[in-house]
Scaffold this active site. Structure first.
Site, PDB file in Angstrom:
ATOM      1  N   CYS A 112     -42.365  72.926  82.681  1.00  0.00           N
ATOM      2  CA  CYS A 112     -41.139  73.237  83.404  1.00  0.00           C
ATOM      3  C   CYS A 112     -40.779  72.114  84.382  1.00  0.00           C
ATOM      4  CB  CYS A 112     -41.247  74.598  84.075  1.00  0.00           C
ATOM      5  SG  CYS A 112     -39.659  75.225  84.664  1.00  0.00           S
ATOM      6  N   HIS A 221     -42.464  78.066  79.188  1.00  0.00           N
ATOM      7  CA  HIS A 221     -43.562  78.579  80.013  1.00  0.00           C
ATOM      8  C   HIS A 221     -44.697  79.165  79.171  1.00  0.00           C
ATOM      9  CE1 HIS A 221     -41.837  78.194  84.067  1.00  0.00           C
ATOM     10  NE2 HIS A 221     -40.676  78.304  83.441  1.00  0.00           N
ATOM     11  N   GLU A 223     -47.743  79.193  79.834  1.00  0.00           N
ATOM     12  CA  GLU A 223     -48.785  79.781  80.679  1.00  0.00           C
ATOM     13  C   GLU A 223     -48.621  81.283  80.854  1.00  0.00           C
ATOM     14  OE1 GLU A 223     -45.444  79.730  83.441  1.00  0.00           O
ATOM     15  OE2 GLU A 223     -46.115  78.286  81.952  1.00  0.00           O
TER      16      GLU A 223
END
Length: 267
Positions: A112, A221, A223
């Site tokens: 990001c 994203h 994660e």
């Protein structure tokens, strides 16, 4: 067996009138639970961090997303209110870490804000409020309070055949992701290869062309769903494998403890 360690640059946050050096839980949790590495949070000082001293002590670098944006002065643009908010401590910490990690062949994963920092660190530029550009989708996060809804996987990106990202994910073509941003890469840095785009042409993943090791950035994203989403997990697992391999190679070339103690005693 001890775990390998990655450096995670902090964000500067004000909480209850105090200044905090902080990192989002979703990144350090994914690093621990999926990449199987520990995280050391690096204080975001505008001056004073010794980049090589930090990198000497870690086996990888994870550049997280953040609320703030890279300051436009770092890519030759005058700042406007639309470009903010800013975090000069984060900029001063992340960009030198990125450049030096690449130079030293230390594994790097940038997510990001991280992909934007990677692009700026290597000489690229950014575009703000991309949803206002003709033909560009609204990539901003939905106006909801539930985080699972906010980070829901909802958008395809097109992974280039034969790219690093395709190898790490184990697939090319369309992959569903959760890309949430209002800034994006404008001019790609000369040392970066575009590896994935959204259907509207927005750059969603890059790799460092001349990297000695794992060095990629993604705008989405991985994660957040790394424990349950297969492509997200694959990317973090590949990063973890690269970190451990680097740590093993570093350990194999380091002087033994006995030798180090003997040399110290001789002095």
């Amino acid at each position: 067996m001890t775990k390998s360690i990655v450096a995670v640059p902090a964000d500067i946050r004000e909480i209850d009138g105090g200044i905090w050096h902080a990192a989002p839980d979703q990144y350090v949790s994914a690093a621990l639970k999926v990449a199987d590495v520990m995280s050391f949070i690096v204080p975001a000082f505008e001056k004073g961090n010794d980049v090589d001293s930090i990198l000497d002590r870690v086996d990888g670098v994870l550049i997280s997303g953040a609320v703030s944006n890279v300051h436009p002065s770092l890519y030759g643009k005058d700042a406007t209110e639309a470009d903010g908010p800013f975090d000069p401590g984060r900029d001063a910490t992340s960009l030198p870490l990125i450049r030096r990690a690449i130079d030293r062949g230390i594994p790097l994963l940038a997510i990001c804000r991280g992909i934007q920092e990677l692009n700026v660190a290597l000489g690229g530029t950014l575009a703000s409020e991309i949803q206002d550009q003709p033909g560009i989708w609204d990539h901003r996060s939905p106006d909801v309070t539930d985080r699972d809804t906010k980070f829901a996987i909802r958008q395809p990106v097109l992974i280039e055949e034969g790219s690093c990202i395709a190898r790490y994910l184990g697939t090319a073509g369309a992959v569903q992701v959760n890309s949430l941003h209002r800034q994006a890469i404008s001019r790609t840095a000369p040392r970066l290869q575009v590896e994935a785009k959204a259907e509207d042409g927005t750059v969603e993943a890059v790799s460092v062309i001349d990297a000695k090791n794992f060095a990629v950035g993604v705008q989405w994203h991985p994660e957040y769903w790394a424990e349950t989403d297969a492509p997200s997990r694959a990317l973090f697992e590949a990063f973890g494998e690269a970190v451990r391999a680097y740590a093993a190679a570093k350990g194999a070339t380091a002087p033994s403890t006995a030798f180090t103690r003997a040399a110290a005693a001789a002095r």
